[in-house]
Design a protein around this motif. Sequence first.
Motif, mmCIF file in Angstrom:
data_model
loop_
_atom_site.group_PDB
_atom_site.id
_atom_site.type_symbol
_atom_site.label_atom_id
_atom_site.label_comp_id
_atom_site.label_asym_id
_atom_site.label_seq_id
_atom_site.Cartn_x
_atom_site.Cartn_y
_atom_site.Cartn_z
ATOM 1 N N SER A 303 0.827 -1.212 0.000
ATOM 2 C CA SER A 303 0.000 0.000 0.000
ATOM 3 C C SER A 303 0.859 1.259 0.000
ATOM 4 O O SER A 303 0.533 2.236 -0.687
ATOM 5 C CB SER A 303 -0.932 0.002 1.213
ATOM 6 O OG SER A 303 -0.182 -0.036 2.412
ATOM 7 N N TYR A 304 1.961 1.239 0.741
ATOM 8 C CA TYR A 304 2.839 2.411 0.749
ATOM 9 C C TYR A 304 3.500 2.605 -0.612
ATOM 10 O O TYR A 304 3.623 3.739 -1.099
ATOM 11 C CB TYR A 304 3.904 2.269 1.835
ATOM 12 C CG TYR A 304 4.830 3.467 1.922
ATOM 13 C CD1 TYR A 304 4.446 4.616 2.608
ATOM 14 C CD2 TYR A 304 6.071 3.468 1.286
ATOM 15 C CE1 TYR A 304 5.284 5.725 2.674
ATOM 16 C CE2 TYR A 304 6.915 4.563 1.345
ATOM 17 C CZ TYR A 304 6.508 5.691 2.041
ATOM 18 O OH TYR A 304 7.334 6.789 2.091
ATOM 19 N N TYR A 307 1.005 4.047 -2.901
ATOM 20 C CA TYR A 307 0.757 5.439 -2.507
ATOM 21 C C TYR A 307 1.849 6.364 -3.051
ATOM 22 O O TYR A 307 1.555 7.429 -3.610
ATOM 23 C CB TYR A 307 0.679 5.511 -0.987
ATOM 24 C CG TYR A 307 0.703 6.913 -0.439
ATOM 25 C CD1 TYR A 307 -0.411 7.742 -0.519
ATOM 26 C CD2 TYR A 307 1.850 7.421 0.169
ATOM 27 C CE1 TYR A 307 -0.383 9.034 -0.030
ATOM 28 C CE2 TYR A 307 1.889 8.710 0.670
ATOM 29 C CZ TYR A 307 0.769 9.512 0.562
ATOM 30 O OH TYR A 307 0.795 10.787 1.051
ATOM 31 N N ILE A 310 1.479 6.797 -6.777
ATOM 32 C CA ILE A 310 0.397 7.733 -7.110
ATOM 33 C C ILE A 310 0.863 9.170 -6.905
ATOM 34 O O ILE A 310 0.608 10.058 -7.741
ATOM 35 C CB ILE A 310 -0.848 7.430 -6.245
ATOM 36 C CG1 ILE A 310 -1.453 6.085 -6.659
ATOM 37 C CG2 ILE A 310 -1.882 8.545 -6.369
ATOM 38 C CD1 ILE A 310 -2.569 5.621 -5.746
ATOM 39 N N PHE A 311 1.555 9.422 -5.803
ATOM 40 C CA PHE A 311 2.087 10.755 -5.536
ATOM 41 C C PHE A 311 3.078 11.168 -6.618
ATOM 42 O O PHE A 311 3.065 12.321 -7.090
ATOM 43 C CB PHE A 311 2.749 10.760 -4.158
ATOM 44 C CG PHE A 311 3.565 11.989 -3.877
ATOM 45 C CD1 PHE A 311 3.074 13.261 -4.131
ATOM 46 C CD2 PHE A 311 4.851 11.870 -3.356
ATOM 47 C CE1 PHE A 311 3.843 14.390 -3.870
ATOM 48 C CE2 PHE A 311 5.617 12.991 -3.096
ATOM 49 C CZ PHE A 311 5.114 14.257 -3.360
ATOM 50 N N GLY A 354 -5.589 11.567 -7.585
ATOM 51 C CA GLY A 354 -4.265 11.203 -7.067
ATOM 52 C C GLY A 354 -3.772 12.186 -6.025
ATOM 53 O O GLY A 354 -3.153 11.799 -5.019
ATOM 54 N N ILE A 357 -5.610 11.570 -2.759
ATOM 55 C CA ILE A 357 -5.051 10.381 -2.095
ATOM 56 C C ILE A 357 -3.736 10.730 -1.403
ATOM 57 O O ILE A 357 -3.475 10.306 -0.271
ATOM 58 C CB ILE A 357 -4.853 9.246 -3.116
ATOM 59 C CG1 ILE A 357 -6.204 8.749 -3.628
ATOM 60 C CG2 ILE A 357 -4.060 8.097 -2.507
ATOM 61 C CD1 ILE A 357 -6.101 7.730 -4.753
ATOM 62 N N THR A 358 -2.935 11.533 -2.089
ATOM 63 C CA THR A 358 -1.644 11.938 -1.509
ATOM 64 C C THR A 358 -1.830 12.751 -0.241
ATOM 65 O O THR A 358 -1.175 12.500 0.779
ATOM 66 C CB THR A 358 -0.842 12.755 -2.536
ATOM 67 O OG1 THR A 358 -0.629 11.966 -3.710
ATOM 68 C CG2 THR A 358 0.496 13.171 -1.954
ATOM 69 N N GLY A 361 -3.396 10.639 2.602
ATOM 70 C CA GLY A 361 -2.370 9.737 3.120
ATOM 71 C C GLY A 361 -1.367 10.458 4.003
ATOM 72 O O GLY A 361 -0.960 9.953 5.054
ATOM 73 N N SER A 399 5.124 14.453 5.572
ATOM 74 C CA SER A 399 3.750 14.949 5.713
ATOM 75 C C SER A 399 3.708 16.470 5.754
ATOM 76 O O SER A 399 2.830 17.092 5.143
ATOM 77 C CB SER A 399 3.123 14.364 6.982
ATOM 78 O OG SER A 399 3.128 12.949 6.949
#
Length: 642
Positions: A303-304, A307, A310-311, A354, A357-358, A361, A399
């Motif tokens: 999943s990471y 992720y 996608i980023f 996308g 989602i970024t 997340g 983050s």
Amino acid sequence: MHVTMDIDKTRRPKEEFFKAAHLNDTNSMKALLMSEDFDPCIRGDLEETILHTALFNGNKEIAEFILDRIPALIDEPITSDKYRGETPMHIAVLKQDMEMVKELLNRGADVITSRATGSCFVPGEDCQCYYGEFVLSFAACIGNEEIVRTLIKHNAPLDARDSLGNTVLHLLVLQEEASHAYSMYDLIMSLMTEKQQPSLDCITNNDGYTPLKLAVAEGQMEMFNHLLEKQKKPYWRMGTVSYCTYDLTSIDTWEDQKSVLDIITKSKDTKVHKFIDTKPVKELVEQKWISFANKYFFMWMVSYSLYIMIFTVASLHRPLKPVPYGVFGLHVVKIQKTLAESYQTKEDYVRLVGELITVVGALIILISELIFLSKIGLKNYLANTSNGGPYPLLLICYSLLIIAAVVMRLLSEDEEAFPMSFALIIGWCNTIYFARGFKTLGKFSILIQKILFGDLMHWCSLVFICIIGFTFAFYILFVTLDLTDYPYFRNFAMTLRTTFELMMGLLDIPLPYDKPTPSNVFVIYILYMLFVYLLLLNLLIAMMDDSYWRIIPEAELLWKVQFAAVILLLEQRVPAFLKVRSGIPGSSLGFDDDKWVEEILPETEGDTSAPIQRHYNVKWNRVRKNLGKIIKMKESAESTIL
């Protein structure tokens, strides 16, 4: 005619009393004690009484005469800072004078509350012997079984805790001479009543350690194995082959966040890390991995990775628009679109998914990390490479950079690419964390961390100082020249960049060779290349080579500790209903208690370096079923005979 005298002058000098005690001069001591000018409160240079001195010199006759004459001295402690609290009984125990111990006990000496709390007996700079303050602890650490039996018979408390919270069992774990510590530990356990036995070895000290946990924290491997052998219970035996169970109460982290596993993974001591290969710790880690951790780890890794991909795709397709040549500079041909212009086409809304989602997340990562940080504290959060090392901090930085990029997008700022580019670097570098799940890659991850945050950080500090010094030197030399001919040295910032590039060997000194240059420049340049480029760069290579050969022997051990730390991290963060408790209830195997236990399959003798078995549960379930059938057959046969 009346004569007046000072009362102090009529008293005997204290030196006479202590001299008689030191010299074991019985006659002189008796005469002094029988004199009318005797002061019973007399103290020596260390604030000791004459009874302390007599016992220390082993003069039983003088000690008994003192007790007959002044019985109040029997529990009188030394009052100096170094030996505060030491009573005559403490001295008799330290001297292993059994006769005097019995004599003091018969006269009613206190063995329950007397405590030696001076700096000599408490861990610190002045500590000479840490024996736990209480009389019983002194006797146990000295290793005299007869005195220990006698003191326990006279109600010396087994559960008494000193200023550090340690009981007599904790003190035995801390002793360097393990030979008498084993026998003394077994002796005390055998002398306990049925009410005391289940609870005494579960008492925790001020650090939250039971004797078993303390043995792990101190790296006492032999004592740890000895204590485990005391807890081990045979489940089934056939000839020389036996199947045993181990109590998981202090080892597993299920109900104890300061368990043996937790101590191993948080320690920086190599001696403590070695416990990861002991029974039943090794088997417990494997069970946790197979029962729940492996699938959640791979789900987390996949999943990471998705992720971050996608980023990355969303970043590559960020909204840009062309601009006329030369409007924003000769080299700028595209600029960031405004917020209103960024989401108009179908492709823009696909990119928006996308981006959302970024952002979501990043918020989830930030909130979860901050909650975890507040739960365990900053010190434990950044404790060592086993518990995460730099990766948790990198996640928080990632983050915050994503949030900064979002704010810039909302404000239509052109510098959005700056935090986004750093977020991409951190996000992809953080995937190295998942190398912990694989033995080969995990070793390289350890090497990278050790070298990066060890040798490289120290080397960079030294090089930074040198570069700053040479940058000022170059700048001072060029500031008097026509800087249009020397564009690489036109200001301090450009000079610093040029100096850094010279250090890395990315370019030669950028000078116009068709114009005269002061010879001082070449002198400084030669010194710079010799000192920084040749010496310091080769020093870095030598340091990294030395670190590699120093770390590689323990890399596998460190990987095992990190592997266990990942499992514990998942155990803390995965919801309770998704976790499976390791081991089985002891009651299901016929034991009287409700503790959870770990079942251990017999191993080949001498096979201590065998790799972790991936079918551990399957094999043991099959063996357990077969054993169950055999036991039922045996019980049915016995009932038929009866």
